[in-house]
Write an enzyme that holds these catalytic residues in place. Structure first.
Site, PDB file in Angstrom:
ATOM      1  CE  LYS A 256      -3.343   2.595   2.831  1.00  0.00           C
ATOM      2  NZ  LYS A 256      -4.258   2.633   4.002  1.00  0.00           N
ATOM      3  CG  ASP A 261      -5.626   7.934   4.541  1.00  0.00           C
ATOM      4  OD1 ASP A 261      -6.528   8.587   3.988  1.00  0.00           O
ATOM      5  OD2 ASP A 261      -5.843   6.894   5.203  1.00  0.00           O
ATOM      6  CE  LYS A 268      -6.681   8.624   8.024  1.00  0.00           C
ATOM      7  NZ  LYS A 268      -7.395   7.551   8.715  1.00  0.00           N
ATOM      8  CG  ASP A 279      -2.031   5.177   4.824  1.00  0.00           C
ATOM      9  OD1 ASP A 279      -1.895   4.124   5.468  1.00  0.00           O
ATOM     10  OD2 ASP A 279      -3.108   5.526   4.300  1.00  0.00           O
ATOM     11  CG  ASP A 338     -10.048   7.552   6.583  1.00  0.00           C
ATOM     12  OD1 ASP A 338      -8.979   7.511   5.940  1.00  0.00           O
ATOM     13  OD2 ASP A 338     -10.117   7.719   7.811  1.00  0.00           O
ATOM     14  CD  GLU A 340      -6.836   5.307   2.330  1.00  0.00           C
ATOM     15  OE1 GLU A 340      -7.824   5.404   3.087  1.00  0.00           O
ATOM     16  OE2 GLU A 340      -5.693   5.030   2.740  1.00  0.00           O
ATOM     17  NE  ARG A 342     -11.176  -1.096   3.785  1.00  0.00           N
ATOM     18  CZ  ARG A 342     -11.756  -1.313   4.964  1.00  0.00           C
ATOM     19  NH1 ARG A 342     -12.959  -1.867   5.008  1.00  0.00           N
ATOM     20  NH2 ARG A 342     -11.144  -0.999   6.078  1.00  0.00           N
TER      21      ARG A 342
HETATM   22  N1  BES Z   1      -4.429   4.526   6.770  1.00  0.00           N
HETATM   23  C1  BES Z   1      -5.559   4.221   7.565  1.00  0.00           C
HETATM   24  C2  BES Z   1      -5.275   3.193   8.656  1.00  0.00           C
HETATM   25  C3  BES Z   1      -4.287   3.581   9.731  1.00  0.00           C
HETATM   26  C4  BES Z   1      -4.739   4.070  10.944  1.00  0.00           C
HETATM   27  C5  BES Z   1      -2.929   3.376   9.561  1.00  0.00           C
HETATM   28  C6  BES Z   1      -3.846   4.387  11.945  1.00  0.00           C
HETATM   29  C7  BES Z   1      -2.023   3.710  10.554  1.00  0.00           C
HETATM   30  C8  BES Z   1      -2.482   4.206  11.757  1.00  0.00           C
HETATM   31  C9  BES Z   1      -6.706   3.684   6.692  1.00  0.00           C
HETATM   32  O1  BES Z   1      -6.737   4.152   5.396  1.00  0.00           O
HETATM   33  C10 BES Z   1      -7.981   4.086   7.337  1.00  0.00           C
HETATM   34  O2  BES Z   1      -8.201   5.248   7.433  1.00  0.00           O
HETATM   35  N2  BES Z   1      -8.780   3.126   7.756  1.00  0.00           N
HETATM   36  C11 BES Z   1     -10.026   3.411   8.387  1.00  0.00           C
HETATM   37  C12 BES Z   1     -11.032   2.390   7.906  1.00  0.00           C
HETATM   38  C13 BES Z   1     -12.458   2.691   8.290  1.00  0.00           C
HETATM   39  C14 BES Z   1     -12.950   3.939   7.596  1.00  0.00           C
HETATM   40  C15 BES Z   1     -13.314   1.509   7.920  1.00  0.00           C
HETATM   41  C16 BES Z   1      -9.829   3.312   9.895  1.00  0.00           C
HETATM   42  O3  BES Z   1      -9.026   2.494  10.334  1.00  0.00           O
HETATM   43  O4  BES Z   1     -10.440   4.095  10.616  1.00  0.00           O
HETATM   44 ZN    ZN Z   2      -4.936   4.737   4.601  1.00  0.00          ZN
HETATM   45 MG    MG Z   3      -7.827   5.980   5.213  1.00  0.00          MG
END
Ligand code: BES
Ligand code: ZN
Ligand code: MG
Length: 491
Positions: A256, A261, A268, A279, A338, A340, A342
């Site tokens: 990834k 992000d 966020k 990220d 967010d 993104e 996946r």
């Molecule tokens: N890049 C984030 C995940 C992340 C969180 C990485 C903290 C490192 C530290 C990912 O893209 C994300 O935002 N995931 C969301 C998914 C949700 C919207 C289903 C999350 O984890 O909140």
């Molecule tokens: Zn992310």
């Molecule tokens: Mg995200």
């Protein structure tokens, strides 16, 4: 970076490391040396406990000589603690001035036949500790590496086994990955990342980049959609390494590469957004693994796909509610911009599948839920193949990088069904099982191919302080995955 030379039999070197063994309440010297006993008089042995690193500095003929005492347990220690001692040792010295160390080997204290791995872990801990990221500070200087004098026995072993060369290759690439992860997102855009890869690779790695227009033309619509909000348009980097041309077997790695992000329209909040330059850790780590494999000339075929995108808010950004046709043909309703990672991985996994691979492995900072479940030291992994899963876990344990298997729990698959498209990108039960739901979404795109997904959201970027990796971009997983591929696929 690391240069191991035969020991100079002079006790008073500038930086001398002495392992001690703690049994019960007392400290024993398993390496008897009357001269060292003289120095030991300066410390209160009773106060020392296992895991301590104690520095005693003395003046001799006008030179300041540092004796660094490591306190080890009587029973064989675990490798993580030994690496931690290596990092503490470096931190007790002036990193910038440090050029050489005289090292009394740890393995001589223990009986097991693989005892050399203690010295290896100690050196690795020192190398993690030597890393600094001060490119953006005034008066920065690069460290040239460190020379270590050791015993004849370990010297012979290290020459025969090639471990010093391998450690040098791996750590040069771990430092490179850590630099990429720590680089701010205004400097590391998708294009700059791709250019860096093109400019930094040797001729054993074949690099091909699909740019914005090519991504659209090829129907990689999920990557296109996620990257379209930014002025810094997305690209998909493909890296091929053919170390075994007579064979059709191939591993495909996917990393990834979200260079920043923001969360997109589902922005966020403060507190979660500040570290999102990291990220792209999956992509940086996969690139470091590809480089290490090629520089060690492993006899194995590996291809990597790195989707590089910036997930921004803005006029051309994708929206919650958009339905996008993926490269695989499945349609995805985006209910949260967010989620993104996946999406960009889905199209990359479809590309991976076309290669007819023996195994696909993806590395991704995929979910905050994985960090909630396992904390920042431990990655989560998922697999549809128990045999490979077992072997992968063994490699992470041998390389003391903490990991824990989580289930691809099929009964939750329904939660990803959209009312109006084939899939939706978040679970219907929003607050539950976030790491599993991310993995189940990815599984929709790997068909029946053996596959492992590693969620490195916790250990990829350390906000406080990890006992071995320290702070910031860690390079987590590079050693374990390199060794997994070396031990299970190259022959
Ligand atoms: N890049 C984030 C995940 C992340 C969180 C990485 C903290 C490192 C530290 C990912 O893209 C994300 O935002 N995931 C969301 C998914 C949700 C919207 C289903 C999350 O984890 O909140
Ligand atoms: Zn992310
Ligand atoms: Mg995200």
């Amino acid at each position: 970076m690391l240069n191991i030379v035969r020991r100079i039999r002079d006790l008073y070197r500038l930086n001398r490391i002495v392992p001690l063994v703690k049994s019960g309440q007392s400290i024993e010297f398993k390496i008897p040396n009357d001269k060292i006993k003289k120095v030991v008089k300066h410390i209160n042995l009773e106060e020392l406990k296992v895991g301590d690193v104690k520095k005693i500095s003395i003046f001799k003929n006008g030179d300041l000589i540092n004796f660094i005492f490591l306190v080890l347990p009587e029973d064989e220690p675990d490798l993580f603690s030994v690496a931690e001692l290596g990092r503490k040792t470096i931190n007790s010295l002036d990193k910038k001035e440090l050029k050489s160390i005289d090292y009394t080997e740890i393995e001589a204290l223990y009986k097991s036949k693989n005892s050399y791995r203690f010295s290896r872990a100690f050196f690795e801990g020192m190398l993690y500790g030597l890393y600094t990221f001060d490119k953006y500070k005034e008066g920065n200087q690069k460290h040239d590496g460190i020379e270590i004098s050791i015993s004849e026995k370990f010297y012979d072993f290290s020459l025969k086994s090639g471990i010093v060369d391998e450690m040098n290759i791996l750590f040069k690439n771990i430092y490179m990955a850590r630099d990429l992860i720590n680089t701010p997102p205004n400097d590391l855009t998708p294009h700059n990342f791709a250019s860096f890869i093109k400019g930094n690779s040797n001729d054993k790695l074949n690099i091909n980049v699909l740019y914005h227009g090519d991504i659209k033309e090829n129907g990689l619509n999920l990557i296109y959609a996620v990257g379209n909000g930014s002025e810094h348009k997305p690209c998909l980097v493909r890296i091929d390494y053919e170390g075994k041309p007579e064979s059709k077997d191939k591993i495909v790695l996917v990393g990834k590469g979200v260079t920043f992000d923001s969360g997109g329209t589902n922005l966020k909040p403060t507190g979660s957004i500040e570290t999102m330059k990291s990220d792209m850790s999956g992509a940086a780590s996969v690139y470091a693994i590809m480089k290490s494999i090629s520089e060690s000339s492993l006899p194995v075929n590996v291809t990597a796909f790195l989707p590089l995108v910036e997930n921004t808010i803005g006029a051309t950004a994708y929206r919650p509610g958009d339905i996008i046709r993926s490269f695989s043909g499945k349609t995805v309703e985006v209910l949260n911009t967010d989620a993104e990672g996946r999406l960009v991985l889905a199209d990359s996994l479809s590309m991976a599948l076309k290669e007819n691979p023996s195994l696909i492995i993806d590395m991704a900072t995929l979910t905050g839920a994985c960090v909630v479940a396992l904390g920042s030291n431990i990655a989560g992994y998922f697999s549809n193949d128990d045999n490979y899963a077992c072997k992968l876990e063994k490699s992470f344990v041998d390389n003391y990088e903490d990991i824990c298997r989580l289930p691809l729990y099929a009964k939750y698959k329904d939660r990803l069904k959209s009312k109006i498209a084939d899939l939706q990108n978040i679970s219907k039960k929003r607050t539950e099982a976030g790491a599993i739901m991310g993995a189940l979404f990815l599984q929709e795109f790997v068909g029946n191919s053996p596959w492992i997904h590693i969620d490195i959201a916790g250990p990829a970027f350390i906000e406080d302080n990890h006992p071995v990796f320290g702070e910031g971009g860690s390079g987590y997983g590079i050693r374990s995955l390199y060794n997994f591929i070396k031990c299970n696929f190259s022959s």
